[in-house]
Enzyme design. Sequence first.
Site, PDB file in Angstrom:
ATOM      1  N   ASP A   9       0.866  -1.167   0.000  1.00  0.00           N
ATOM      2  CA  ASP A   9       0.000   0.000   0.000  1.00  0.00           C
ATOM      3  C   ASP A   9       0.919   1.239   0.000  1.00  0.00           C
ATOM      4  OD1 ASP A   9      -2.260   1.739   0.542  1.00  0.00           O
ATOM      5  OD2 ASP A   9      -1.533   1.812   2.617  1.00  0.00           O
ATOM      6  N   ASP A  11      -0.268   5.154   0.795  1.00  0.00           N
ATOM      7  CA  ASP A  11      -0.559   6.191   1.800  1.00  0.00           C
ATOM      8  C   ASP A  11      -0.672   5.587   3.185  1.00  0.00           C
ATOM      9  OD1 ASP A  11      -0.808   8.549   0.071  1.00  0.00           O
ATOM     10  OD2 ASP A  11      -2.395   7.364  -0.844  1.00  0.00           O
TER      11      ASP A  11
END
Length: 260
Positions: A9, A11
Site C-alpha cells: 500500500d 498512503d
Amino acid sequence: MKLEALIFDVDGTLADTERDGHRVAFNQAFVEVGLDWDWSVELYEKLLAVTGGKERIRYFLDEFNRDFPRPPELDDFIAGLHKSKTQHYTNLLGQGAIPLRPGVERLLNEARVAGLRLAVATTTTPANVEALLINTLGPDSMSWFEVIAAGDIVPAKKPAPDIYDYALQEMKLQPAQCLAFEDSENGIKSSLGAKLTTIITINDYTHSHDFNGAALVLDQLGEPGQPFTVLQGGGVEGDYVNIDLLMQLHATQHAFDATT
Ligand code: XBP
Ligand code: MG
C-alpha cells in the site's frame, strides 16, 4: 509455496502522507477555487473512512456539508477540484514535504537484492505514487516495481479486494506467493479479501482500527537499533522487518497449505 513478491500500500504505509500531504493539498485546492472549506486534522480522520480523493469529496458533501449548493455538473466539479488537489499534492512531494516511513527504503533494497518481486496496490492517483517514489527513492525507483496498481484502474476501490486482485493477476502470482503491507482497516479488508497474508504498520490515523486477521501488527517496520513494537500477532524472531523475518512469517502462515 515460496515467497515471491511483496505488495505495498502507499498512503500511510510507505509514507505518512495523509495529514501533511493529501489533507493540505485538498485545502489548497479549495482555496484555489474560492471555497471556504477547511479540512481540519480531526475532520480528515472521519473523511478517511472513504478511500479515493474524488469519493472523499463527495462523502464530505453528503455527510458534512449538506447545505452546500451543489453545482449541476457535480461529477465535473469534483473532478476539477481533484485535479487541482493532485497538482498541489505532487508539488508538496516535490518540495520533499513527506519522507518514507522508517525501514521502508531498507526493506525495498533488501527485497531487490533477495530477488523478491515488488508491486504497489493503492487507491491513490498514479501521479501521486510516481511523485512519492521519485522524490524519496530517486528517478529509477518506479522501475523497481513490476506493477503499480493505482487509482481508477479498478472501479471499486479499497476496501474492495479488486486492486490487489489486479496486481496478482498482472504478476501471474497466487496470493500464497505474496505478502501485503497495509496501514488501515480499509486496506486490510482489501488485502484479506484478496487472500493475502498481511503485515500492518499503524500510524496516528489508524492505530485504533480493527486489524483482525492480520499476520502481524507493528508500530513501524523498524531498523537495526530502532526496534518495532509488536501490537498483534508475532511468533517470529527479530526486532525489525527484514527478509528473514518475512520468510519466517510466510512459512508459519502457509505451513499447512499443501494439506488443506
Ligand atoms: C489512500 C487514500 C487515497 C488518498 C487520496 O489510499 O485513501 O484516497 O487519501 O488519493 P492507500 P487521491 O492507503 O490505498 O494508498 O486523492 O489521489 O484519490
Ligand atoms: Mg493506506
